[in-house]
Scaffold this motif. Structure first.
Motif, short mmCIF file in Angstrom:
data_model
loop_
_atom_site.label_atom_id
_atom_site.label_comp_id
_atom_site.label_asym_id
_atom_site.label_seq_id
_atom_site.Cartn_x
_atom_site.Cartn_y
_atom_site.Cartn_z
N THR A 145 -4.91 -40.52 -21.34
CA THR A 145 -5.12 -39.16 -21.85
C THR A 145 -6.30 -39.11 -22.82
O THR A 145 -7.12 -38.17 -22.77
N ILE A 159 3.85 -37.16 -20.59
CA ILE A 159 5.18 -36.55 -20.75
C ILE A 159 6.21 -37.30 -19.91
O ILE A 159 7.32 -37.59 -20.37
N CYS A 160 5.84 -37.65 -18.67
CA CYS A 160 6.75 -38.41 -17.81
C CYS A 160 7.09 -39.77 -18.42
O CYS A 160 8.25 -40.20 -18.40
N LEU A 188 0.83 -39.05 -11.03
CA LEU A 188 -0.08 -38.30 -11.90
C LEU A 188 -1.23 -39.17 -12.42
O LEU A 188 -2.37 -38.71 -12.50
N ALA A 205 -5.30 -32.62 -17.56
CA ALA A 205 -3.99 -32.00 -17.34
C ALA A 205 -3.04 -32.99 -16.67
O ALA A 205 -1.87 -33.11 -17.06
N ALA A 206 -3.54 -33.72 -15.66
CA ALA A 206 -2.70 -34.71 -14.99
C ALA A 206 -2.31 -35.84 -15.94
O ALA A 206 -1.17 -36.34 -15.91
N SER A 207 -3.23 -36.25 -16.81
CA SER A 207 -2.95 -37.34 -17.76
C SER A 207 -1.90 -36.92 -18.78
O SER A 207 -1.02 -37.72 -19.13
N VAL A 208 -2.00 -35.69 -19.27
CA VAL A 208 -0.99 -35.19 -20.22
C VAL A 208 0.38 -35.14 -19.55
O VAL A 208 1.40 -35.52 -20.15
N ALA A 209 0.42 -34.66 -18.30
CA ALA A 209 1.69 -34.62 -17.58
C ALA A 209 2.24 -36.03 -17.37
O ALA A 209 3.46 -36.26 -17.46
N CYS A 210 1.34 -36.99 -17.12
CA CYS A 210 1.75 -38.39 -16.99
C CYS A 210 2.35 -38.90 -18.30
O CYS A 210 3.38 -39.60 -18.29
#
Length: 512
Positions: free
Chosen positions: A346, A497-498, A280, A490-495
């Protein structure tokens, strides 16, 4: 096979191994970057303009496919032997590329180069992890990120210099003496420090099905949305091939005695979540690498030199972030380090949403530098998490899986964001044309711009357009790129969370 513990490797030998490995990495990273400056001259000499993009794509495809295969082989066979083989493949293909007399031959040579580069990239990180002193793995691996940053700074400049003062074949010939130097260093000083698996069983079916499924997936994201519609028959057929061979790969790995990529590893939180996080983060930063220059030159109207400053801020931020974290990660811990990096990533991605045609270069530089620092933190911290989630005998698979995830994230990110940009740019430009200025566009220019937004950057196109029309185009580019920035956020936020889901403690925490 006899192995030597860390402590028995003389400091001089350790430094020479690190230097030789970093030189190999530098060559591979540089090779992917010098081409941008040389390609116009190469096309003039060899022709084949319609094959232009495949000089890059062939290298990317084979490099990505070979990463997990070399990683697995490194857990079975002598690392030195594999290293020598991958370097020789790279050198031989570089020599052949320099003598290429047609674009097709050059593409074949680049594909073979990619195999060697994939092996080199996988083995560099494996070797650096193998020979690191306890507690210094992060510090040693951070040097690799510094080399990537150095190559990104020197690559385009070196390519332009070589083409201007020598000739384009020398961008390949220069790999030969430097490759031989690294080959000598690896051959003389590399020592095995890790016990390899006793049974050398090659998972041929797994390697074949993995290769076909990866190639299918990468080609989809290289072509769809720009050259071909996502719903076109060719792309749909590629999806079918990718899914079918993906399922065959899963079946093969469940049955294999020594699988290329053990499915059970995905049950390990550090392995699966760590790879997801770097996927991500790569999605985000490589989308910035791809579209931030278009925003700066197309929407802000800046010069190519100022565009280079933006790319430099991303690269240096990445390198500096990795170097700094390499000296702190053993105290902070991998999870906290990765989370801090994801927060930087993010935050920087969110700040890009404030960009407009009035944004200053200074603002762009420091925001993209923040994004780069975040990537440096995430990429280093997650590779340590992934490596420490498995036993020493599977270090090769773990390390190459991380590199593979990073490559895949970059390809998927640029592919998806390319489609997002094209859709947003076209919609905005059509709206501008409908509002009135269509008559001021030369018809050929309209068609060319709609096919390729980068054409607005060409002086001959800009010379045909009045200032108010250029303003509409700049606003259309700004709109399209801002949609890309939303995707990177969106990808940074998902990153992030991971990273929050990463295990707090690793089984081998002392080495990270």
């Amino acid at each position: 096979m006899p192995t030597l513990p860390y402590a028995t490797i003389p400091p001089k030998s350790r430094n020479l191994i690190i230097s030789a490995s970093l030189l190999v990495l530098f060559l591979g990273a540089l090779d992917a970057l010098v081409m941008s400056a040389a390609m116009p001259t190469i096309v003039t000499d060899l022709g084949g303009l319609d094959l232009y993009s495949w000089v890059y794509s062939a290298y990317l495809l084979t490099r990505t496919v070979s990463l997990p295969i070399f990683g697995k082989l490194a857990d079975i066979y002598r690392t030195k032997t594999l290293y020598v083989v991958s370097i020789l493949i790279f050198i031989t293909a570089s020599l052949a590329a320099g003598f290429a007399k047609s674009m097709l031959v050059l593409i074949v040579c680049r594909a073979i180069q990619g195999v060697g580069a994939g092996g080199n990239f996988a083995l560099v990180y494996i070797v650096l992890a193998d020979i690191s002193k306890p507690g210094e793995r992060g510090k040693t691996l951070s040097l690799a990120s510094f080399v990537w940053g150095l190559a990104s700074v020197l690559g385009p400049t070196m390519g332009g210099f070589i083409v201007a003062y020598f000739s384009w074949p020398w961008i390949f010939f220069i790999n030969v003496p430097l490759g031989v130097l690294s080959l000598v260093g690896v051959s003389l000083y590399l020592l095995e420090t890790r016990e390899k698996k006793k049974k050398a069983i090659i998972d041929y079916s797994g390697a074949l099905t993995l290769t076909i499924s990866i190639l299918g997936l990468l080609i989809i994201f290289l072509l769809a949305g720009q050259n071909h519609a996502w719903s076109s028959p060719g792309i749909l057929m590629l999806w079918v091939v990718t899914i079918v061979f993906g399922l065959l790969f899963y079946t093969a790995e469940r049955r294999a005695q020594e699988p290329i990529l053990p499915i059970s590893f995905f049950k390990l939180r550090g392995f699966s979540v760590g790879n997801a996080a770097v996927f991500l983060s790569s999605f985000a930063i490589f989308s910035f690498f791809g579209f931030a220059p278009l925003f700066v030159q197309g929407a802000l109207g800046k010069s190519p030199v100022e565009v280079g400053t933006i790319v430099l801020s991303l690269s240096l931020g990445w390198s500096i972030g990795s170097l700094v974290l390499g000296r702190l990660v053993h105290r902070w811990g991998s999870k906290k380090s990765a989370t801090a990096g994801a927060i930087f990533l993010t935050t920087g991605s969110a700040l890009t949403l404030t960009f407009s045609t009035a944004t200053s270069m200074t603002t762009c530089v420091w925001i993209f530098a923040l994004v780069g620092v975040g990537m440096g933190f995430v990429s280093l911290a997650t590779i340590l998490v992934v490596q420490n989630s498995v036993g020493p005998s599977d270090l090769g698979v773990a390390t190459s899986s991380h590199q593979f995830s990073r490559n895949l994230g970059a390809t998927v990110g640029i592919g998806i964001c390319g489609s997002i940009f094209t859709a947003g740019f076209s919609r905005e430009l059509h709206a501008a044309l409908a509002a009135g200025p269509a008559g001021k566009f030369p018809e050929a220019s309209v068609e060319q711009i709609l096919r390729n937004a980068n054409s607005i950057l060409r002086p001959e196109i800009q010379a045909q357009l009045p200032s108010d029309v250029l303003l509409h185009l700049e606003q259309a580019i700004s709109h399209g790129v801002l949609l890309v920035f939303w995707a990177t956020l969106a990808a940074s936020v998902a990153c992030l969370i991971c990273c929050l889901l990463l295990p707090l403690k690793n089984r081998d925490r002392i080495e990270s």
